[in-house]
Design an enzyme around this catalytic site. Structure first.
Site, short mmCIF file in Angstrom:
data_model
loop_
_atom_site.label_atom_id
_atom_site.label_comp_id
_atom_site.label_asym_id
_atom_site.label_seq_id
_atom_site.Cartn_x
_atom_site.Cartn_y
_atom_site.Cartn_z
N ASP A 10 -10.17 5.83 0.84
CA ASP A 10 -9.30 5.36 -0.22
C ASP A 10 -9.38 6.42 -1.33
OD1 ASP A 10 -7.85 3.54 -1.95
OD2 ASP A 10 -9.78 3.20 -2.94
N ASP A 12 -8.15 6.11 -5.15
CA ASP A 12 -8.49 5.62 -6.49
C ASP A 12 -9.81 4.83 -6.42
OD1 ASP A 12 -6.02 6.59 -7.43
OD2 ASP A 12 -5.00 4.71 -6.98
N GLY A 47 -7.08 -1.80 -6.32
CA GLY A 47 -6.58 -1.68 -4.95
C GLY A 47 -5.29 -2.45 -4.67
N ARG A 50 1.49 -2.05 -6.77
CA ARG A 50 2.10 -2.01 -8.11
C ARG A 50 2.80 -3.34 -8.43
NH1 ARG A 50 6.11 2.85 -9.00
NH2 ARG A 50 4.40 3.88 -7.89
N SER A 117 -1.30 3.95 -3.09
CA SER A 117 -0.58 4.53 -4.23
C SER A 117 0.55 5.45 -3.80
CB SER A 117 -1.55 5.32 -5.11
OG SER A 117 -0.83 6.01 -6.10
N ASN A 119 1.56 7.57 -5.83
CA ASN A 119 1.24 8.80 -6.56
C ASN A 119 0.14 9.61 -5.87
OD1 ASN A 119 2.89 8.63 -9.13
ND2 ASN A 119 1.91 6.61 -9.12
N ASP A 171 -13.27 0.96 -2.40
CA ASP A 171 -13.94 0.35 -3.55
C ASP A 171 -13.37 -1.02 -3.90
OD1 ASP A 171 -11.47 1.58 -4.47
OD2 ASP A 171 -12.15 1.05 -6.49
C1 BG6 Z 1 -4.16 1.68 -5.67
C2 BG6 Z 1 -4.76 1.36 -7.02
O1 BG6 Z 1 -4.81 2.79 -5.14
O2 BG6 Z 1 -2.77 1.98 -5.79
C3 BG6 Z 1 -3.96 0.25 -7.69
O3 BG6 Z 1 -6.10 0.97 -6.86
C4 BG6 Z 1 -2.49 0.63 -7.75
O4 BG6 Z 1 -4.47 0.05 -9.00
C5 BG6 Z 1 -1.98 0.94 -6.35
O5 BG6 Z 1 -1.72 -0.45 -8.30
C6 BG6 Z 1 -0.51 1.39 -6.37
O6 BG6 Z 1 -0.44 2.62 -7.04
P1 BG6 Z 1 0.90 3.30 -7.56
O7 BG6 Z 1 0.42 4.66 -8.02
O8 BG6 Z 1 1.84 3.39 -6.41
O9 BG6 Z 1 1.44 2.45 -8.66
MG MG Z 2 -9.46 2.06 -4.62
#
Ligand code: BG6
Ligand code: MG
Length: 218
Positions: A10, A12, A47, A50, A117, A119, A171
């Protein structure tokens, strides 16, 4: 004993601590919408996707908003988050994370990212490790978010390793659930109250005992 052939990490909270940036971005949105939101509330979003994060943040206020407004708020939060991501650089690895990546490669293991994510690639680029991984599974790879196992199943497929030969490092409680649902070995990072369901539990990324995991000493 099951032979371990791949690690799926993972991002984040395992490789880098973007949770603080997610918090700041959600907090800015919550303040603008006059919705109370604390650091403690933010823990429940670890985790979580969004959209689901926004629903949890809004709570009882959710009914005030149309689907169009929900979409706009998700985009607004993401733009705040992306502003903050400009701050990230190679100094932002969690302690032990960079070393772990090298150790995994030294053991001849495949290494993939399994993150919900969208991102992910931006963060990996800022950390200078976009090209390090054998596979990347992110928020664009699958539609069902954790705790569905899909993001990890996709990651395992991307490195050509069966689920049972994969270790997932996570995590978040939903992430540990997802790894177990996918039939993988789960390594949890953080307090036992959160990740206690995992096969191996460590407080921090730096505490991971690779030999213990590779030797199957659960
Ligand atoms: C996870 C984070 O990795 O990604 C979450 O722990 C987050 O907090 C999720 O909401 C989605 O991320 P993003 O960057 O697509 O908004
Ligand atoms: Mg995480």
């Amino acid at each position: 004993m099951t032979e371990i052939k791949a690690f799926i990490l993972d991002l984040d909270g395992v490789v880098t601590d973007t949770a603080e940036y997610h918090f700041q971005a959600w907090k800015r949105l919550a303040d603008e919408e006059n919705v109370p939101f604390t650091r403690q509330d933010n823990e429940k979003l670890r985790g979580v996707s969004r959209r689901r994060s926004l629903e949890l943040l809004l709570g009882e206020h959710r009914s005030r908003y149309t689907e169009e407004q929900i979409e706009e708020m998700m985009a607004r939060k993401n733009s705040y988050y992306q502003e903050l991501l400009q701050e990230i650089s190679e100094k932002d690895f969690l302690p032990g994370a960079r070393q772990l990546l090298d150790d995994l490669k030294k053991h001849g293991l495949k290494v993939a990212i399994g993150s919900g994510s969208k991102n992910t690639r931006t963060v990996l680029t800022r950390l200078g490790i976009l090209n390090f991984f054998d596979g990347i599974s992110d928020g664009y790879s699958v539609t069902r978010a954790k705790p569905a196992p899909d993001v990890f199943v996709y990651a395992a497929g991307s490195v050509g390793v069966p689920a049972e030969n994969c270790v997932v490092v996570e995590d978040a409680e939903v992430g540990v659930e997802a790894a177990i649902a996918g039939g993988m070995i789960a390594v949890g990072i953080g307090p036992k109250e959160r990740i206690g369901q995992a096969h191996y539990c460590y407080e921090n990324t730096a505490d991971i005992d690779l030999n213990q995991i590779l030797n199957g000493e659960a």
